[in-house]
Scaffold this motif. Sequence first.
Motif, PDB file in Angstrom:
ATOM      1  N   LEU A 161      -6.487  -3.842  -1.333  1.00 31.88           N
ATOM      2  CA  LEU A 161      -5.158  -4.647  -1.643  1.00 31.88           C
ATOM      3  C   LEU A 161      -5.664  -5.505  -2.068  1.00 31.88           C
ATOM      4  O   LEU A 161      -5.844  -6.856  -2.585  1.00 31.88           O
ATOM      5  CB  LEU A 161      -3.917  -5.331  -0.493  1.00 31.88           C
ATOM      6  CG  LEU A 161      -2.306  -4.813  -0.658  1.00 31.88           C
ATOM      7  CD1 LEU A 161      -1.804  -4.737   0.390  1.00 31.88           C
ATOM      8  CD2 LEU A 161      -1.582  -4.617  -1.591  1.00 31.88           C
ATOM      9  N   ILE A 172      -5.481   0.108   3.564  1.00 27.35           N
ATOM     10  CA  ILE A 172      -4.624  -0.052   2.771  1.00 27.35           C
ATOM     11  C   ILE A 172      -4.842  -1.697   2.775  1.00 27.35           C
ATOM     12  O   ILE A 172      -4.347  -2.377   1.201  1.00 27.35           O
ATOM     13  CB  ILE A 172      -3.135   0.076   3.019  1.00 27.35           C
ATOM     14  CG1 ILE A 172      -3.125   1.601   3.049  1.00 27.35           C
ATOM     15  CG2 ILE A 172      -2.010  -0.549   2.615  1.00 27.35           C
ATOM     16  CD1 ILE A 172      -1.369   2.398   3.784  1.00 27.35           C
ATOM     17  N   ALA A 217       8.418  -1.958  -6.558  1.00 27.17           N
ATOM     18  CA  ALA A 217       8.124  -3.108  -5.719  1.00 27.17           C
ATOM     19  C   ALA A 217       9.569  -3.692  -4.987  1.00 27.17           C
ATOM     20  O   ALA A 217      11.181  -3.615  -5.272  1.00 27.17           O
ATOM     21  CB  ALA A 217       7.566  -3.928  -6.195  1.00 27.17           C
ATOM     22  N   GLN A 264       0.332   7.276  -1.892  1.00 23.00           N
ATOM     23  CA  GLN A 264       0.987   6.821  -3.305  1.00 23.00           C
ATOM     24  C   GLN A 264       2.509   6.738  -4.120  1.00 23.00           C
ATOM     25  O   GLN A 264       2.310   6.510  -4.661  1.00 23.00           O
ATOM     26  CB  GLN A 264       0.710   8.460  -3.850  1.00 23.00           C
ATOM     27  CG  GLN A 264      -0.131   8.415  -5.611  1.00 23.00           C
ATOM     28  CD  GLN A 264      -1.438   7.365  -5.648  1.00 23.00           C
ATOM     29  OE1 GLN A 264      -1.562   7.407  -5.477  1.00 23.00           O
ATOM     30  NE2 GLN A 264      -1.303   6.740  -6.991  1.00 23.00           N
ATOM     31  N   THR A 275      -5.843   2.554  -3.392  1.00 18.78           N
ATOM     32  CA  THR A 275      -5.466   3.226  -2.571  1.00 18.78           C
ATOM     33  C   THR A 275      -5.234   4.271  -2.592  1.00 18.78           C
ATOM     34  O   THR A 275      -6.032   4.857  -1.166  1.00 18.78           O
ATOM     35  CB  THR A 275      -3.718   2.753  -1.903  1.00 18.78           C
ATOM     36  OG1 THR A 275      -3.704   1.172  -1.989  1.00 18.78           O
ATOM     37  CG2 THR A 275      -3.696   3.007  -1.024  1.00 18.78           C
ATOM     38  N   LEU A 277       6.005   2.128   3.302  1.00 19.11           N
ATOM     39  CA  LEU A 277       4.893   2.924   3.807  1.00 19.11           C
ATOM     40  C   LEU A 277       5.781   3.837   5.030  1.00 19.11           C
ATOM     41  O   LEU A 277       5.445   5.430   4.662  1.00 19.11           O
ATOM     42  CB  LEU A 277       3.614   3.095   3.416  1.00 19.11           C
ATOM     43  CG  LEU A 277       2.576   3.527   4.675  1.00 19.11           C
ATOM     44  CD1 LEU A 277       2.511   5.514   3.604  1.00 19.11           C
ATOM     45  CD2 LEU A 277       1.979   3.579   5.060  1.00 19.11           C
ATOM     46  N   PHE A 332       3.777   3.260  -3.502  1.00 15.10           N
ATOM     47  CA  PHE A 332       2.954   1.773  -3.390  1.00 15.10           C
ATOM     48  C   PHE A 332       3.867   2.539  -5.678  1.00 15.10           C
ATOM     49  O   PHE A 332       3.777   1.284  -6.038  1.00 15.10           O
ATOM     50  CB  PHE A 332       1.538   2.332  -3.469  1.00 15.10           C
ATOM     51  CG  PHE A 332       1.381   1.233  -2.981  1.00 15.10           C
ATOM     52  CD1 PHE A 332       0.762   0.165  -2.936  1.00 15.10           C
ATOM     53  CD2 PHE A 332       0.244   2.245  -2.178  1.00 15.10           C
ATOM     54  CE1 PHE A 332       0.986  -0.704  -1.535  1.00 15.10           C
ATOM     55  CE2 PHE A 332      -0.156   1.676  -1.003  1.00 15.10           C
ATOM     56  CZ  PHE A 332       0.220  -0.246  -0.317  1.00 15.10           C
ATOM     57  N   ASP A 333       4.160   4.189  -5.443  1.00 11.71           N
ATOM     58  CA  ASP A 333       4.984   3.826  -6.788  1.00 11.71           C
ATOM     59  C   ASP A 333       6.274   3.956  -6.920  1.00 11.71           C
ATOM     60  O   ASP A 333       6.419   3.382  -8.322  1.00 11.71           O
ATOM     61  CB  ASP A 333       4.658   5.292  -7.126  1.00 11.71           C
ATOM     62  CG  ASP A 333       2.694   5.634  -7.571  1.00 11.71           C
ATOM     63  OD1 ASP A 333       2.467   4.942  -8.453  1.00 11.71           O
ATOM     64  OD2 ASP A 333       2.228   7.054  -7.233  1.00 11.71           O
ATOM     65  N   ILE A 347      -2.633  -0.779  -8.077  1.00 11.23           N
ATOM     66  CA  ILE A 347      -2.802  -0.719  -6.774  1.00 11.23           C
ATOM     67  C   ILE A 347      -2.467   0.397  -5.694  1.00 11.23           C
ATOM     68  O   ILE A 347      -3.671   0.903  -5.146  1.00 11.23           O
ATOM     69  CB  ILE A 347      -1.743  -1.932  -5.871  1.00 11.23           C
ATOM     70  CG1 ILE A 347      -2.134  -1.935  -4.313  1.00 11.23           C
ATOM     71  CG2 ILE A 347      -0.175  -1.587  -6.180  1.00 11.23           C
ATOM     72  CD1 ILE A 347      -3.956  -2.091  -4.490  1.00 11.23           C
ATOM     73  N   ALA A 348      -1.907   1.430  -7.292  1.00 16.62           N
ATOM     74  CA  ALA A 348      -1.498   2.548  -6.113  1.00 16.62           C
ATOM     75  C   ALA A 348      -2.789   3.960  -6.185  1.00 16.62           C
ATOM     76  O   ALA A 348      -3.640   4.707  -5.758  1.00 16.62           O
ATOM     77  CB  ALA A 348      -0.723   3.452  -6.835  1.00 16.62           C
ATOM     78  N   GLY A 370       5.492  -4.197   2.057  1.00 14.70           N
ATOM     79  CA  GLY A 370       4.947  -2.606   1.737  1.00 14.70           C
ATOM     80  C   GLY A 370       4.390  -1.991   2.644  1.00 14.70           C
ATOM     81  O   GLY A 370       5.116  -0.508   2.259  1.00 14.70           O
TER      82      GLY A 370
END
Length: 201
Positions: free
Chosen positions: A172, A168, A101, A94, A188, A76, A97-98, A184-185, A72
């Motif tokens: 999480l 972050i 995955a 954002q 955060t 980023l 995280f969007d 989670i987005a 993750g």
Amino acid sequence: MTAPRGRPSLTERRRQETRLEIAETAATLFSEQGYDATTVEDIASAAGISLRTFYRYCAAKEDALTPLLTAGLGRLVDTLSTWPADEPLTGAVQAAFDAPASPPHLADTERARRLVRVMGGVPAIRMRWLAAGRDLQDRLLPLLAARTGAPPDSLEVRLLTTTLLDAIHIALEHWAQQDEPEGIAELTRRALDYLRIDELE
């Protein structure tokens, strides 16, 4: 034949794929039957590899998750490397995280939450999670320095980097512990808004 500059060789890509396969197998077993109940033999058998191969890639059971621990945050860093300098930092976080995955294992929300609980609840893995985040600081420092105009080794950039990573990390852990968590987005974003991270740039 050598790989193009900046691209891993075929051998290294295969090693990375093996590491990721071991990590995803370990994550599944840890989240389904618990860390303590899962043995190295269980992981190797489920991954279809020998114990010798496992130990070639992982010094111990707690090292198996390393590729997932960095996935993750690595995304980023990749997002920030192409994010316009005049756009808010929270927007890059954002977007990271969007994004879909990666590895796909983390797309299963409940499995991902169980995994984060293992990562936070097992001291040996938690130490490696924290270490993985610190290792990424070296990649984040020049990116944030370029946004602030300050040297990468300046107090301000180092504080900004640490604050971003810790926010972050805490988001999480909070997400994983909630019965009905927000995305989670969004969590955060809330954490970064609370810290007014964009004003620190």
